[in-house]
Design a protein around this motif. Structure first.
Motif, PDB file in Angstrom:
ATOM      1  N   ALA A 289      -1.374  12.003  -0.347  1.00 19.95           N
ATOM      2  CA  ALA A 289      -1.368  11.042   0.640  1.00 19.95           C
ATOM      3  C   ALA A 289      -1.421  10.054  -0.396  1.00 19.95           C
ATOM      4  CB  ALA A 289      -2.741  10.826   1.325  1.00 19.95           C
ATOM      5  N   ILE A 290      -1.070   8.749  -0.049  1.00 27.73           N
ATOM      6  CA  ILE A 290      -1.309   7.466  -0.888  1.00 27.73           C
ATOM      7  C   ILE A 290      -2.546   6.801  -0.720  1.00 27.73           C
ATOM      8  CG2 ILE A 290      -0.313   5.179  -1.429  1.00 27.73           C
ATOM      9  CD1 ILE A 290       2.474   6.169  -0.691  1.00 27.73           C
ATOM     10  N   ARG A 291      -3.569   6.900  -1.860  1.00 26.10           N
ATOM     11  CA  ARG A 291      -4.796   5.978  -1.446  1.00 26.10           C
ATOM     12  C   ARG A 291      -4.479   4.423  -1.889  1.00 26.10           C
ATOM     13  NH1 ARG A 291      -8.807   7.482  -5.866  1.00 26.10           N
ATOM     14  NH2 ARG A 291      -7.753   5.697  -7.153  1.00 26.10           N
ATOM     15  N   MET A 292      -4.660   3.494  -1.209  1.00 28.17           N
ATOM     16  CA  MET A 292      -4.680   2.202  -1.486  1.00 28.17           C
ATOM     17  C   MET A 292      -5.743   1.341  -1.812  1.00 28.17           C
ATOM     18  SD  MET A 292      -1.871   1.648   1.694  1.00 28.17           S
ATOM     19  CE  MET A 292      -2.692   2.727   2.895  1.00 28.17           C
ATOM     20  N   HIS A 293      -5.686   0.597  -2.801  1.00 22.07           N
ATOM     21  CA  HIS A 293      -6.862  -0.169  -3.248  1.00 22.07           C
ATOM     22  C   HIS A 293      -6.721  -1.664  -2.391  1.00 22.07           C
ATOM     23  CE1 HIS A 293      -7.874   2.305  -7.119  1.00 22.07           C
ATOM     24  NE2 HIS A 293      -7.385   3.040  -6.312  1.00 22.07           N
ATOM     25  N   ALA A 294      -7.926  -2.013  -2.070  1.00 27.16           N
ATOM     26  CA  ALA A 294      -7.878  -3.222  -1.006  1.00 27.16           C
ATOM     27  C   ALA A 294      -8.333  -4.342  -1.668  1.00 27.16           C
ATOM     28  CB  ALA A 294      -8.408  -2.867   0.118  1.00 27.16           C
ATOM     29  N   ASP A 295      -8.613  -4.385  -2.977  1.00 32.96           N
ATOM     30  CA  ASP A 295      -9.304  -5.382  -3.739  1.00 32.96           C
ATOM     31  C   ASP A 295      -8.708  -6.854  -3.932  1.00 32.96           C
ATOM     32  OD1 ASP A 295      -7.803  -4.221  -5.521  1.00 32.96           O
ATOM     33  OD2 ASP A 295      -9.352  -4.079  -7.148  1.00 32.96           O
ATOM     34  N   GLU A 296      -7.360  -6.620  -3.580  1.00 32.11           N
ATOM     35  CA  GLU A 296      -6.607  -8.013  -3.764  1.00 32.11           C
ATOM     36  C   GLU A 296      -5.253  -7.806  -2.783  1.00 32.11           C
ATOM     37  OE1 GLU A 296      -4.042  -8.230  -7.574  1.00 32.11           O
ATOM     38  OE2 GLU A 296      -5.768  -7.169  -8.105  1.00 32.11           O
ATOM     39  N   GLU A 297      -4.622  -8.822  -2.574  1.00 31.49           N
ATOM     40  CA  GLU A 297      -3.557  -8.715  -1.662  1.00 31.49           C
ATOM     41  C   GLU A 297      -2.177  -8.181  -2.405  1.00 31.49           C
ATOM     42  OE1 GLU A 297      -2.771 -13.043  -0.717  1.00 31.49           O
ATOM     43  OE2 GLU A 297      -4.295 -13.169   0.746  1.00 31.49           O
ATOM     44  N   PRO A 298      -1.382  -7.636  -1.616  1.00 32.77           N
ATOM     45  CA  PRO A 298      -1.490  -7.498  -0.283  1.00 32.77           C
ATOM     46  C   PRO A 298      -2.247  -6.393   0.396  1.00 32.77           C
ATOM     47  CG  PRO A 298       0.488  -6.629  -1.011  1.00 32.77           C
ATOM     48  CD  PRO A 298      -0.319  -7.004  -2.345  1.00 32.77           C
ATOM     49  N   ASP A 301      -5.087  -6.692   3.116  1.00 31.26           N
ATOM     50  CA  ASP A 301      -4.925  -6.947   4.517  1.00 31.26           C
ATOM     51  C   ASP A 301      -4.526  -5.833   5.180  1.00 31.26           C
ATOM     52  OD1 ASP A 301      -3.203  -7.763   7.013  1.00 31.26           O
ATOM     53  OD2 ASP A 301      -3.648  -9.740   6.302  1.00 31.26           O
ATOM     54  N   GLN A 302      -5.309  -5.269   6.257  1.00 26.86           N
ATOM     55  CA  GLN A 302      -4.990  -4.032   6.961  1.00 26.86           C
ATOM     56  C   GLN A 302      -3.776  -3.862   7.249  1.00 26.86           C
ATOM     57  OE1 GLN A 302      -8.126  -2.634   9.511  1.00 26.86           O
ATOM     58  NE2 GLN A 302      -7.185  -0.931  10.299  1.00 26.86           N
ATOM     59  N   ARG A 303      -3.071  -5.167   7.814  1.00 25.12           N
ATOM     60  CA  ARG A 303      -1.605  -4.771   8.420  1.00 25.12           C
ATOM     61  C   ARG A 303      -0.723  -4.246   7.485  1.00 25.12           C
ATOM     62  NH1 ARG A 303      -1.553 -11.063  10.394  1.00 25.12           N
ATOM     63  NH2 ARG A 303      -2.354 -11.304   8.323  1.00 25.12           N
ATOM     64  N   ILE A 304      -0.870  -4.602   6.189  1.00 24.20           N
ATOM     65  CA  ILE A 304       0.086  -4.008   4.939  1.00 24.20           C
ATOM     66  C   ILE A 304      -0.173  -2.648   4.752  1.00 24.20           C
ATOM     67  CG2 ILE A 304       0.305  -4.245   2.628  1.00 24.20           C
ATOM     68  CD1 ILE A 304       1.355  -6.570   4.199  1.00 24.20           C
ATOM     69  N   ARG A 305      -1.545  -2.324   4.988  1.00 17.79           N
ATOM     70  CA  ARG A 305      -1.893  -0.800   4.840  1.00 17.79           C
ATOM     71  C   ARG A 305      -1.196  -0.093   5.884  1.00 17.79           C
ATOM     72  NH1 ARG A 305      -6.916  -3.200   3.851  1.00 17.79           N
ATOM     73  NH2 ARG A 305      -8.077  -2.200   5.578  1.00 17.79           N
ATOM     74  N   GLU A 306      -1.492  -0.494   7.196  1.00 17.35           N
ATOM     75  CA  GLU A 306      -0.595   0.021   8.364  1.00 17.35           C
ATOM     76  C   GLU A 306       0.944   0.048   8.006  1.00 17.35           C
ATOM     77  OE1 GLU A 306      -2.365  -2.029  11.712  1.00 17.35           O
ATOM     78  OE2 GLU A 306      -3.880  -1.203  11.746  1.00 17.35           O
ATOM     79  N   ALA A 361       2.254 -10.507   8.138  1.00 19.78           N
ATOM     80  CA  ALA A 361       1.029 -10.842   7.038  1.00 19.78           C
ATOM     81  C   ALA A 361       1.615 -12.056   6.044  1.00 19.78           C
ATOM     82  CB  ALA A 361       0.963  -9.603   6.294  1.00 19.78           C
ATOM     83  N   LYS A 362       2.837 -12.086   5.996  1.00 19.68           N
ATOM     84  CA  LYS A 362       3.423 -13.044   4.904  1.00 19.68           C
ATOM     85  C   LYS A 362       3.357 -14.391   5.636  1.00 19.68           C
ATOM     86  CE  LYS A 362       7.363 -14.094   2.102  1.00 19.68           C
ATOM     87  NZ  LYS A 362       8.658 -13.757   1.479  1.00 19.68           N
ATOM     88  N   ALA A 363       3.629 -14.429   7.076  1.00 13.78           N
ATOM     89  CA  ALA A 363       3.587 -15.733   7.563  1.00 13.78           C
ATOM     90  C   ALA A 363       2.067 -16.279   7.698  1.00 13.78           C
ATOM     91  CB  ALA A 363       4.104 -15.691   9.143  1.00 13.78           C
ATOM     92  N   ASP A 364       1.177 -15.507   7.494  1.00 10.79           N
ATOM     93  CA  ASP A 364      -0.087 -15.794   7.662  1.00 10.79           C
ATOM     94  C   ASP A 364      -0.647 -16.151   6.270  1.00 10.79           C
ATOM     95  OD1 ASP A 364      -0.152 -15.618  10.432  1.00 10.79           O
ATOM     96  OD2 ASP A 364      -1.347 -13.938  10.324  1.00 10.79           O
ATOM     97  N   GLY A 365       0.306 -16.289   5.072  1.00  9.47           N
ATOM     98  CA  GLY A 365      -0.287 -16.546   3.681  1.00  9.47           C
ATOM     99  C   GLY A 365      -0.601 -15.359   3.024  1.00  9.47           C
ATOM    100  N   VAL A 366      -0.529 -14.219   3.385  1.00  7.35           N
ATOM    101  CA  VAL A 366      -0.605 -13.078   2.373  1.00  7.35           C
ATOM    102  C   VAL A 366       0.552 -13.112   1.387  1.00  7.35           C
ATOM    103  CG1 VAL A 366      -0.999 -10.741   2.392  1.00  7.35           C
ATOM    104  CG2 VAL A 366      -2.070 -11.823   4.432  1.00  7.35           C
TER     105      VAL A 366
END
Length: 532
Positions: A289-298, A301-306, A361-366
């Protein structure tokens, strides 16, 4: 790979009063910092089977050289495949076929409250230096690996921050008490490889003394490791007097060593390596699996992880790279592990949805253009380099800025286990997790708790769910872990699951051995014998 770094001074351990023990010089290993230290030969190196090997020598070729043989790091595949149940042994051992706990250095164990457990130990067991194994050694092993500041990987992997209370009742009786009721404490202790009580509590050792059927003879860095049958072994003597480990990163080379008669056992193969009938498949309980670190953008944002989950063509990867042998994964544990959720479905491959989520997400400033490092360990399993390239391409097509970072084992560990290496941009770690214990606690405690040893983040609610599940038993335990895996997918999404793997081992026609789900993590040489 060579690092020009100073080697820590050796530590001499003194014998206990009233108990003869040969002095042993043990080298400290800085595994926690990813440093691979140079080695030296150890006791009985004149018996090594390095050159002119006899027919009683078992020749094993691995994917990579172990970074250390420190017993408290033996849950790491590259170390455990040599250490576990070969050089060192635990108190109890899980049967990989039945899933049942079986006696090893302990003959029996019991508890009236699931918190305080009493273990009765084997008599007549000696370490490779000839000294007796007693409850004092078992207690010291627990203190060293679990209760000290040594930073053993097994502590985070199995025990987390919890210390254990240990009492030596007499030479053959030990009581271990958990901070709270723990119905699987004996199973947890199966991950601790027992070492002499004189072993340093402040420095890791590179070359262990154990009670196993084989003793370490020599370690020639970059070349080979040799072991020989221990004459004083308390159990049945192994069929092979000597064994030699070598390592080759290319799976096709390992396969060729089998087919040409240069090796007897080769790990980490696939049918594409032209191994033919000498390749033996087995279920290895590994999930990638890919483990994603969520301490900074992108990735924050959970949408990016999805989006990452939607962007990966799991069916295509299994079919094209692994011949359809693996199974697309929806969670970190495969079927057969307590807590596996049969109702979960894998994320569908939907590249358009992935692009849509990134654009939203990009449109929301991410900052979706921020660099992402896809960290991959070379030679970890077959076709991993190709898999890394496929993942980089698919995530890039979703609109993410992904850079592939291929690392050797020692470097990769600095990203795999806390404290994580700092890196520019977000980290997506391609991880391979094997739950050999058969219980989801050994997955969620380290991979999903907010401060888990191999977890990059979590939530208070998920932490609470994990704590409650750990104390449950029977059907309640199964249901609690099923809920945890569902919650992770829907509300946390730290992982993009790819596949449950199937292993393949190369075996010469001259060796009898049936690989099982633990063979990739603990290759028990004592179970191998010449073909009749």
């Amino acid at each position: 790979m060579t690092f020009d770094l100073p080697r820590p001074a050796a530590t001499t351990i003194a014998p206990k009063s009233g108990r003869p023990r040969r002095l042993v010089s043990l080298s400290a290993a800085a595994l926690g910092t990813g440093v691979l230290l140079s080695g030296c030969s150890v006791a009985n190196s004149e018996n090594a089977a390095g050159s002119g090997e006899a027919s009683d020598t078992l020749r094993v070729v691995l994917q990579q050289e172990p970074p250390t043989l420190e017993p408290c790091e033996a849950n790491l595949t590259s170390t455990g495949v040599v250490d576990r149940s070969t050089i060192t042994e635990p108190l109890v051992e899980r049967n990989p076929t039945t899933g049942e706990l079986e006696p090893k250095l302990a003959t029996e164990w019991s508890s009236e409250d699931d918190q305080a457990w009493t273990f009765t130990l084997q008599e007549g067991v000696t370490f490779h230096d000839g000294s007796d194994f007693t409850a004092e050694d078992a207690a010291a092993t627990i203190e060293r690996a679990v209760n000290s500041d040594l930073g053993c990987n097994v502590e985070g992997y199995v025990f987390g921050d919890d210390d254990l209370e240990v009492e030596v009742v007499d030479d053959t009786t030990l009581t271990v008490t958990a901070p709270q009721a723990d119905p699987i404490l004996p199973l947890r202790l199966s991950f601790l490889e027992v070492v002499p009580s004189e072993t340093s509590m402040t420095e890791k050792v590179r070359e262990p003394i154990g009670t196993g059927p084989y003793q370490l003879d020599s370690w020639q860095p970059g070349q080979n490791i040799t072991v020989s049958a221990y004459d004083g072994y308390w159990g049945e003597q192994p069929a092979y007097q000597n064994a030699r480990y070598e390592w080759r990163s290319e799976s096709s080379v390992r396969a060729a060593m089998i087919t040409s008669g240069e090796a007897d056992i080769a790990t980490g193969l696939s049918p594409e390596d032209n191994i033919g009938d000498l390749g033996v498949s087995y279920p290895n309980n590994e999930t990638i699996a890919i483990r994603m670190h969520a301490d900074e953008e992108p990735f924050s944002d959970q949408r990016i992880r999805e989006a990452v989950n939607y962007a990966i063509d799991k069916e295509g990867i299994v079919a094209s790279l692994y011949g359809g042998r693996d199974q697309v994964a929806a969670q970190l544990v495969p079927k057969g592990v307590v807590g596996h959720n049969e109702s979960l479905e894998a994320w569908p491959y939907d590249p358009e949805e992935a692009k849509s989520l990134v654009a939203e997400a990009k449109a929301d400033g991410v900052n979706t253009d921020a660099p992402i490092s896809l960290v991959v360990r070379s030679a970890q399993f077959p076709k991993i380099e190709e898999l890394g390239q496929v993942l980089q391409e698919q995530l890039s097509q979703a609109g993410l800025n992904v850079n592939l970072k291929m690392l050797e084992t020692s470097q990769h560990l600095t990203y795999q286990v806390r404290p994580f290496a700092e890196d520019e941009g977000n980290i997506g770690l391609l991880t391979q997790h094997g739950n050999q214990a058969g219980d989801a606690a050994f997955t969620v405690d380290q991979y999903m708790l907010s401060d888990g040893a191999q977890s990059s983040f979590g939530t208070p609610e998920l932490d609470s769910m994990i704590e409650e599940a750990g104390a449950a038993t029977g059907e309640d335990r199964q249901a609690a872990y099923e809920e945890i895996f569902e919650y992770q997918n829907e509300n946390v999404t730290q992982f993009a699951h790819i596949a449950h793997q199937t292993g393949m081992l190369g075996k010469s026609a001259g060796v009898e051995y049936e690989p099982n789900s633990s063979s990739g993590d603990e290759l028990r040489l004592a179970e191998m014998r010449p073909a009749q």
